[in-house]
Design a protein around this motif. Structure first.
Motif, short mmCIF file in Angstrom:
data_model
loop_
_atom_site.label_atom_id
_atom_site.label_comp_id
_atom_site.label_asym_id
_atom_site.label_seq_id
_atom_site.Cartn_x
_atom_site.Cartn_y
_atom_site.Cartn_z
N LEU A 100 0.29 9.34 -5.19
CA LEU A 100 1.22 8.43 -5.84
C LEU A 100 2.39 9.18 -6.46
CD1 LEU A 100 -1.28 6.01 -7.63
CD2 LEU A 100 -0.12 5.68 -5.44
N LEU A 101 2.19 10.43 -6.84
CA LEU A 101 3.26 11.23 -7.44
C LEU A 101 4.21 11.80 -6.40
CD1 LEU A 101 1.32 13.26 -10.16
CD2 LEU A 101 2.75 11.26 -10.52
N THR A 139 7.08 -0.38 0.05
CA THR A 139 8.08 -0.68 -0.99
C THR A 139 7.66 -0.14 -2.34
OG1 THR A 139 8.67 -2.70 0.22
CG2 THR A 139 9.39 -2.53 -2.07
N LEU A 140 6.39 -0.29 -2.68
CA LEU A 140 5.90 0.21 -3.96
C LEU A 140 5.99 1.73 -4.03
CD1 LEU A 140 4.58 -0.15 -6.70
CD2 LEU A 140 2.35 -0.28 -5.56
N LEU A 141 5.63 2.41 -2.95
CA LEU A 141 5.69 3.87 -2.94
C LEU A 141 7.14 4.35 -3.06
CD1 LEU A 141 4.17 6.54 -2.66
CD2 LEU A 141 4.40 6.34 -0.19
N ASN A 142 8.06 3.71 -2.35
CA ASN A 142 9.47 4.09 -2.48
C ASN A 142 9.99 3.86 -3.90
OD1 ASN A 142 9.58 4.83 0.22
ND2 ASN A 142 10.25 2.80 0.89
N THR A 143 9.51 2.79 -4.54
CA THR A 143 9.92 2.52 -5.91
C THR A 143 9.41 3.61 -6.85
OG1 THR A 143 9.88 0.14 -5.45
CG2 THR A 143 9.87 0.81 -7.75
N PRO A 152 1.22 -5.57 -16.42
CA PRO A 152 0.56 -4.27 -16.29
C PRO A 152 -0.76 -4.32 -15.54
CG PRO A 152 1.41 -4.56 -18.51
CD PRO A 152 1.55 -5.87 -17.82
N ARG A 153 -1.50 -5.42 -15.67
CA ARG A 153 -2.78 -5.52 -14.96
C ARG A 153 -2.57 -5.60 -13.45
NH1 ARG A 153 -5.21 -10.46 -18.29
NH2 ARG A 153 -3.03 -11.10 -17.94
N VAL A 154 -1.55 -6.35 -13.04
CA VAL A 154 -1.25 -6.43 -11.61
C VAL A 154 -0.75 -5.08 -11.11
CG1 VAL A 154 0.15 -7.60 -9.88
CG2 VAL A 154 -0.73 -8.88 -11.84
N LEU A 155 0.04 -4.39 -11.91
CA LEU A 155 0.53 -3.07 -11.51
C LEU A 155 -0.61 -2.08 -11.36
CD1 LEU A 155 2.85 -1.10 -11.00
CD2 LEU A 155 3.03 -0.79 -13.48
N HIS A 156 -1.58 -2.13 -12.26
CA HIS A 156 -2.74 -1.24 -12.16
C HIS A 156 -3.52 -1.51 -10.87
CE1 HIS A 156 -6.29 1.03 -13.33
NE2 HIS A 156 -7.02 -0.04 -13.09
N ARG A 157 -3.70 -2.80 -10.55
CA ARG A 157 -4.44 -3.14 -9.33
C ARG A 157 -3.69 -2.70 -8.08
NH1 ARG A 157 -3.91 -7.40 -6.20
NH2 ARG A 157 -2.64 -8.49 -7.77
N ARG A 158 -2.36 -2.87 -8.07
CA ARG A 158 -1.59 -2.49 -6.90
C ARG A 158 -1.55 -0.97 -6.71
NH1 ARG A 158 -0.79 -3.15 -3.18
NH2 ARG A 158 1.44 -3.10 -2.68
N ALA A 200 -3.94 1.08 -7.56
CA ALA A 200 -5.25 1.44 -7.01
C ALA A 200 -5.35 1.08 -5.53
CB ALA A 200 -6.36 0.75 -7.81
N GLU A 201 -4.80 -0.06 -5.15
CA GLU A 201 -4.83 -0.44 -3.74
C GLU A 201 -3.98 0.48 -2.88
OE1 GLU A 201 -3.52 -4.44 -3.66
OE2 GLU A 201 -5.39 -5.29 -4.45
N LEU A 202 -2.80 0.87 -3.38
CA LEU A 202 -1.94 1.76 -2.62
C LEU A 202 -2.60 3.11 -2.38
CD1 LEU A 202 0.76 2.64 -1.38
CD2 LEU A 202 1.58 3.13 -3.70
N ALA A 203 -3.27 3.64 -3.41
CA ALA A 203 -3.94 4.93 -3.23
C ALA A 203 -5.18 4.82 -2.35
CB ALA A 203 -4.33 5.50 -4.60
N SER A 204 -5.85 3.66 -2.38
CA SER A 204 -7.08 3.52 -1.60
C SER A 204 -6.80 3.21 -0.13
CB SER A 204 -7.95 2.41 -2.20
OG SER A 204 -8.28 2.70 -3.54
N ASN A 205 -5.65 2.62 0.17
CA ASN A 205 -5.36 2.27 1.56
C ASN A 205 -5.07 3.48 2.43
OD1 ASN A 205 -5.69 -0.44 0.99
ND2 ASN A 205 -3.51 -0.81 0.63
N GLU A 206 -4.66 4.58 1.82
CA GLU A 206 -4.38 5.79 2.59
C GLU A 206 -5.67 6.57 2.85
OE1 GLU A 206 -1.50 6.62 3.90
OE2 GLU A 206 -0.62 4.77 3.10
N ARG A 207 -5.79 7.10 4.04
CA ARG A 207 -6.97 7.89 4.40
C ARG A 207 -6.75 9.34 3.96
NH1 ARG A 207 -8.45 5.74 10.53
NH2 ARG A 207 -8.80 3.55 9.95
N LEU A 208 -7.13 9.60 2.74
CA LEU A 208 -6.94 10.93 2.14
C LEU A 208 -8.31 11.57 1.96
CD1 LEU A 208 -4.34 9.87 -0.55
CD2 LEU A 208 -3.88 10.91 1.66
N ARG A 209 -8.49 12.72 2.54
CA ARG A 209 -9.75 13.43 2.46
C ARG A 209 -9.55 14.79 1.81
NH1 ARG A 209 -12.51 12.44 8.45
NH2 ARG A 209 -12.54 10.14 8.35
N ALA A 210 -10.52 15.19 1.05
CA ALA A 210 -10.49 16.50 0.41
C ALA A 210 -11.41 17.46 1.17
CB ALA A 210 -10.94 16.40 -1.05
#
Length: 368
Positions: A128-129, A197-201, A258-264, A266-276
């Motif tokens: 997200l950063l 759009t959210l990530l670009n913002t 803020p609650r909707v922003l927190h949920r979005r 979390a969804e943006l970070a979870s939708n990406e297939r990121l593996r450690a």
């Protein structure tokens, strides 16, 4: 009127150690001093320094905690001395441990457990950063490698996950990242238009505002903890958070809550297939980097010693004044060096050497 000198205080790390040795939490210590827990957190981090009556009360309390700690250490030393005296006595056979007792973990096992617990979430938060998947994974791995190098310090920290998170965020938001060749090639954006759009913002926000928004609305830290992790005051952190929320709500009005922003988030970070990566690979990479730095330091030291020895060997041991340049004297011709002799000159020189040094014989008259 002469102002009395301020009461000396121990360093910030010593203040925190004294509080933890007395088994006091920050809210408990804040109640005894008469301040807020956020103020105690700022004192222990070194961001602010107590003044006036609060400083006197804080210094007096720390002195009392130090005396109590010294008394406990003295008591422990007496107990150890008593145990040494009883070493000669036969020891009773120890009872077998019950299965319910926790098993002590080795440093590697504790590190692997911390990595498995927090690494996946940290990679998503770092994404997200930065908006870059590979950079997010690399930042978290570098942070854990640094944590493995300083594992005794990290293991004793009250929030090891926060320690690694702060290191990963600082590496990901470093201004030197823009000079890497990887930044010349943009990564594919998220497939969902809303996520894109959210990530670009988020990426349009200043790095400090973006980090504050992710910590507060994404991770869920409170305002004092966010201020401590971003090394800013609480009012400055609140100001950054408000500006970040206004910027996001200006482009996406649906995220004003803020609650909707927190949920979005979390969804943006979870939708990406990121593996450690696996924990042993991260530990091995950190150990290789440490060996490389050690060898580089040794090679640099050897080169420096060799250069110093060569300089000491070849440097002059005394002062030699420079030769003054020649000057022409009026009326005195320049001295011309003799050149090579010609054949005639060589023949004449040989003829002169063959004759007597006294010159030719004297002529005497004769009668004819």
């Amino acid at each position: 009127m002469t102002r009395s000198p301020a009461t000396p205080l121990p360093p910030p790390k010593a203040r925190r150690r004294l509080r933890e040795s007395a088994a006091l939490t920050q809210p408990q210590l804040a109640t005894r001093v008469g301040v807020t827990p956020a103020t105690v957190r700022a004192w222990e981090s070194g961001r602010t320094t107590p003044r006036g009556r609060k400083r006197e009360a804080y210094a007096k309390l720390l002195k009392t905690l130090a005396e109590e700690e010294a008394a406990r250490l003295a008591k422990q030393e007496q107990e150890r001395e008593r145990e040494r005296e009883q070493e000669a006595l036969p020891e009773p056979k120890p009872e077998p441990k019950s299965k319910s007792e926790p098993v002590a973990l080795t440093p590697a096992q504790a590190f692997d457990a911390l990595y498995a617990f927090s690494a996946p979430a940290l990679v998503r938060q770092t994404f997200l950063l930065t908006g870059r998947r590979e950079q997010a994974r690399e930042s978290v791995e570098r942070a854990f490698q640094t944590a493995w190098e300083r594992w005794p310090e990290v293991a004793r920290d009250r929030d090891p996950v926060g320690w690694v998170r702060a290191t990963a965020y600082e590496y990901a938001l470093s201004p030197w990242q823009r000079f890497r060749p990887r930044h010349r090639h943009p990564e594919p954006p998220p497939a969902d238009p809303g996520d894109r759009t959210l990530l670009n913002t988020l990426l349009r926000l200043p790095p400090r505002h973006r980090r504050t928004l992710v910590l507060y609305d994404g991770v869920g830290l409170d305002l004092p903890e966010t201020a401590a992790e971003t090394e800013a005051s609480t009012p400055a952190t609140a100001n950054r958070l408000l500006h970040a929320r206004e910027a996001v709500a200006g482009r996406l009005p649906a995220l004003a809550d803020p609650r909707v922003l927190h949920r979005r988030l979390a969804e943006l970070a979870s939708n990406e297939r990121l593996r450690a990566a696996e924990p042993p690979a991260v530990r091995g990479g950190g150990e290789r980097r440490a060996r490389f730095r050690t060898r580089a330091a040794i090679a640099f030291t050897v080169a420096l010693v060799g250069t110093t020895a060569l300089t000491a060997r070849t440097a002059p041991t005394h002062y030699e004044p420079p030769v003054s340049p020649g000057q022409a004297v009026r009326g005195v011709p320049h001295k011309v060096a003799p050149g090579s002799l010609s054949d005639e000159e060589l023949e004449l020189r040989q003829k002169l050497r063959d004759q007597m040094q006294d010159g030719p014989e004297r002529l005497s008259p004769r009668l004819e």
